[in-house]
Design a protein around this motif. Structure first.
Motif, PDB file in Angstrom:
ATOM      1  N   MET A 121       1.333  61.457   4.414  1.00  0.00           N
ATOM      2  CA  MET A 121       0.808  62.372   5.055  1.00  0.00           C
ATOM      3  C   MET A 121       1.423  62.478   6.412  1.00  0.00           C
ATOM      4  SD  MET A 121      -3.384  61.196   5.062  1.00  0.00           S
ATOM      5  CE  MET A 121      -3.666  62.405   6.258  1.00  0.00           C
ATOM      6  N   GLU A 122       2.162  61.395   6.904  1.00  0.00           N
ATOM      7  CA  GLU A 122       2.781  61.419   8.086  1.00  0.00           C
ATOM      8  C   GLU A 122       4.005  62.229   7.902  1.00  0.00           C
ATOM      9  OE1 GLU A 122       1.968  56.904   9.600  1.00  0.00           O
ATOM     10  OE2 GLU A 122       3.808  57.228   8.368  1.00  0.00           O
ATOM     11  N   GLU A 123       4.745  62.137   6.577  1.00  0.00           N
ATOM     12  CA  GLU A 123       5.922  63.087   6.237  1.00  0.00           C
ATOM     13  C   GLU A 123       5.747  64.506   6.462  1.00  0.00           C
ATOM     14  OE1 GLU A 123       7.257  61.360   2.644  1.00  0.00           O
ATOM     15  OE2 GLU A 123       8.616  59.996   3.500  1.00  0.00           O
ATOM     16  N   ALA A 124       4.311  65.013   5.939  1.00  0.00           N
ATOM     17  CA  ALA A 124       3.777  66.265   5.583  1.00  0.00           C
ATOM     18  C   ALA A 124       3.168  66.983   7.209  1.00  0.00           C
ATOM     19  CB  ALA A 124       2.747  66.230   4.516  1.00  0.00           C
ATOM     20  N   ALA A 125       3.220  66.404   8.029  1.00  0.00           N
ATOM     21  CA  ALA A 125       2.514  66.474   9.225  1.00  0.00           C
ATOM     22  C   ALA A 125       2.731  67.863   9.709  1.00  0.00           C
ATOM     23  CB  ALA A 125       2.594  65.538  10.231  1.00  0.00           C
ATOM     24  N   GLY A 126       3.966  68.350   9.722  1.00  0.00           N
ATOM     25  CA  GLY A 126       4.447  69.747  10.246  1.00  0.00           C
ATOM     26  C   GLY A 126       4.104  70.808   9.230  1.00  0.00           C
ATOM     27  N   VAL A 129      -0.245  73.209   4.731  1.00  0.00           N
ATOM     28  CA  VAL A 129      -0.681  72.991   3.285  1.00  0.00           C
ATOM     29  C   VAL A 129      -0.126  71.632   2.713  1.00  0.00           C
ATOM     30  CG1 VAL A 129      -0.330  73.942   1.044  1.00  0.00           C
ATOM     31  CG2 VAL A 129      -0.483  75.598   2.961  1.00  0.00           C
ATOM     32  N   ALA A 130       0.856  71.429   2.926  1.00  0.00           N
ATOM     33  CA  ALA A 130       1.203  69.886   2.427  1.00  0.00           C
ATOM     34  C   ALA A 130       0.639  68.752   3.168  1.00  0.00           C
ATOM     35  CB  ALA A 130       2.735  69.610   2.939  1.00  0.00           C
ATOM     36  N   LEU A 131       0.352  68.928   4.371  1.00  0.00           N
ATOM     37  CA  LEU A 131      -0.752  67.805   5.018  1.00  0.00           C
ATOM     38  C   LEU A 131      -2.082  67.835   4.052  1.00  0.00           C
ATOM     39  CD1 LEU A 131      -1.336  65.852   6.904  1.00  0.00           C
ATOM     40  CD2 LEU A 131      -1.691  67.513   8.550  1.00  0.00           C
ATOM     41  N   ALA A 132      -2.669  68.923   3.901  1.00  0.00           N
ATOM     42  CA  ALA A 132      -3.807  68.853   3.175  1.00  0.00           C
ATOM     43  C   ALA A 132      -3.817  68.493   1.824  1.00  0.00           C
ATOM     44  CB  ALA A 132      -4.376  70.243   2.989  1.00  0.00           C
ATOM     45  N   GLN A 170     -12.677  77.524   6.686  1.00  0.00           N
ATOM     46  CA  GLN A 170     -12.129  76.974   7.546  1.00  0.00           C
ATOM     47  C   GLN A 170     -11.019  77.894   8.249  1.00  0.00           C
ATOM     48  OE1 GLN A 170      -9.748  73.558   6.803  1.00  0.00           O
ATOM     49  NE2 GLN A 170      -9.461  72.771   9.177  1.00  0.00           N
ATOM     50  N   GLU A 171     -11.181  78.125   9.746  1.00  0.00           N
ATOM     51  CA  GLU A 171     -10.183  78.862  10.469  1.00  0.00           C
ATOM     52  C   GLU A 171      -9.166  78.057  11.217  1.00  0.00           C
ATOM     53  OE1 GLU A 171     -12.442  81.577  12.814  1.00  0.00           O
ATOM     54  OE2 GLU A 171     -13.389  82.709  11.003  1.00  0.00           O
ATOM     55  N   THR A 172      -9.835  76.824  11.385  1.00  0.00           N
ATOM     56  CA  THR A 172      -8.775  76.020  12.255  1.00  0.00           C
ATOM     57  C   THR A 172      -8.608  74.659  11.505  1.00  0.00           C
ATOM     58  OG1 THR A 172     -10.482  75.445  13.704  1.00  0.00           O
ATOM     59  CG2 THR A 172      -9.219  76.989  14.433  1.00  0.00           C
ATOM     60  N   ALA A 173      -7.448  74.237  11.648  1.00  0.00           N
ATOM     61  CA  ALA A 173      -7.124  72.752  11.086  1.00  0.00           C
ATOM     62  C   ALA A 173      -7.201  71.884  12.159  1.00  0.00           C
ATOM     63  CB  ALA A 173      -5.804  72.781  10.198  1.00  0.00           C
ATOM     64  N   PRO A 174      -7.411  70.507  11.641  1.00  0.00           N
ATOM     65  CA  PRO A 174      -7.796  69.273  12.681  1.00  0.00           C
ATOM     66  C   PRO A 174      -6.293  68.966  13.309  1.00  0.00           C
ATOM     67  CG  PRO A 174      -7.735  68.554  10.462  1.00  0.00           C
ATOM     68  CD  PRO A 174      -7.990  69.985  10.352  1.00  0.00           C
ATOM     69  N   PRO A 175      -6.017  68.604  14.306  1.00  0.00           N
ATOM     70  CA  PRO A 175      -4.745  68.116  14.917  1.00  0.00           C
ATOM     71  C   PRO A 175      -4.131  67.052  13.844  1.00  0.00           C
ATOM     72  CG  PRO A 175      -6.323  67.878  16.723  1.00  0.00           C
ATOM     73  CD  PRO A 175      -7.078  68.382  15.465  1.00  0.00           C
ATOM     74  N   ALA A 176      -2.994  67.099  13.441  1.00  0.00           N
ATOM     75  CA  ALA A 176      -2.236  66.135  12.749  1.00  0.00           C
ATOM     76  C   ALA A 176      -2.242  64.690  13.330  1.00  0.00           C
ATOM     77  CB  ALA A 176      -0.965  66.371  12.268  1.00  0.00           C
ATOM     78  N   ASP A 177      -2.346  64.534  14.525  1.00  0.00           N
ATOM     79  CA  ASP A 177      -2.238  63.306  15.076  1.00  0.00           C
ATOM     80  C   ASP A 177      -3.579  62.490  14.868  1.00  0.00           C
ATOM     81  OD1 ASP A 177       0.423  63.480  15.736  1.00  0.00           O
ATOM     82  OD2 ASP A 177      -0.073  63.810  17.751  1.00  0.00           O
ATOM     83  N   ALA A 178      -4.526  63.466  15.136  1.00  0.00           N
ATOM     84  CA  ALA A 178      -6.086  62.746  14.831  1.00  0.00           C
ATOM     85  C   ALA A 178      -6.248  62.639  13.448  1.00  0.00           C
ATOM     86  CB  ALA A 178      -7.174  63.818  15.382  1.00  0.00           C
ATOM     87  N   LEU A 179      -5.833  63.454  12.705  1.00  0.00           N
ATOM     88  CA  LEU A 179      -6.004  63.107  11.321  1.00  0.00           C
ATOM     89  C   LEU A 179      -5.394  61.890  10.632  1.00  0.00           C
ATOM     90  CD1 LEU A 179      -7.576  64.709   8.706  1.00  0.00           C
ATOM     91  CD2 LEU A 179      -5.532  65.570   8.271  1.00  0.00           C
ATOM     92  N   LEU A 180      -4.201  61.595  11.281  1.00  0.00           N
ATOM     93  CA  LEU A 180      -3.349  60.518  10.824  1.00  0.00           C
ATOM     94  C   LEU A 180      -4.312  59.217  11.480  1.00  0.00           C
ATOM     95  CD1 LEU A 180       0.260  61.813  11.375  1.00  0.00           C
ATOM     96  CD2 LEU A 180      -0.818  61.160   9.219  1.00  0.00           C
TER      97      LEU A 180
END
Length: 228
Positions: A121-126, A129-132, A170-180
């Motif tokens: 997940m950390e590697e896909a944070a940017g 789609v990869a983060l999902a 969904q129209e907006t994704a959660p911030p990656a930092d919060a998700l991690l």
């Protein structure tokens, strides 16, 4: 002769492979909700005969991913707010049960699996789609680590529906930092054997996801074509 450790060779039918392809396309939004599935076009595209394709589509009907309309054919199932809430309610129940099983098992091994999923997940944070995908894999690992095949089957089906919810609403994704951060807390709760913390973080994580997915619909003006 003791053959208890000898596992059977897996032989997957064409219908099973086709079902996987269609399931993936539905999950990714390539076949969005409401899409009608044409047998001839799909059979040509997938390079299979219509028999295995029909069997594959009936599997997806049984899974609730497709719906059948008499005299019209098969369609990718539409999702509404009630579906979203139901999917996440079911996911909460399945993942809570898996987490409680982890508490009485090898927590260190489970935490190691979740750590590997967290690194992905950390590697896909940017890449959203990869983060999902990595988020999906983390939750699949959480359930798989419980050792319950039945919970895993239920979770796999619910995770596909989760991706349908995200793609459709969904129209907006959660911030990656919060998700991690939330997923680190889940991993830490497993590692520390803190069942109360695991349950609380999991329930909050699911509730936040529902609010995030439905908020665009809640704030959007009603369509004039649809009665209130």
């Amino acid at each position: 002769m003791d053959l208890t450790d000898l596992e059977p060779v897996e032989r997957r039918s064409t219908a099973a492979i086709v079902a996987d392809r269609l399931r993936e396309a539905i999950m990714r939004g390539t076949l969005p909700p409401g899409t009608q599935l044409g047998e001839v076009e799909l059979a040509t595209r997938l390079g299979v005969s219509r028999g295995p394709l029909r069997e594959a589509m009936q599997r997806l009907v049984a899974e609730g991913l497709l719906r059948s309309e008499r005299h019209r054919g098969l369609f990718v199932r539409d999702l509404d707010a009630a579906d979203v809430r139901d999917v996440y309610t079911a996911r909460t129940a399945v993942e809570r049960a898996a987490g409680l099983l982890l508490m009485s098992g090898d927590r260190a091994a489970a935490a190691a699996r979740l750590t590997a999923a967290l690194v992905a997940m950390e590697e896909a944070a940017g890449d959203p789609v990869a983060l999902a995908d990595a988020d999906h894999a983390f939750h699949a690992e959480l359930v798989a680590a419980s050792g319950s095949r039945r919970l895993r089957r239920m979770a796999d089906a619910l995770l596909v529906e989760t991706r349908m919810c995200l793609a459709a609403l969904q129209e907006t994704a959660p911030p990656a930092d919060a998700l991690l951060t939330e997923h680190r807390e889940l991993r830490d709760a497993v590692r520390d054997g803190n069942a109360e913390r695991l349950t609380a973080v999991l329930e909050s994580h699911m509730a936040d996801a529902v609010d995030r997915i439905l908020s665009p619909r809640a704030t959007a003006p009603p369509s004039p074509a649809v009665p209130a």
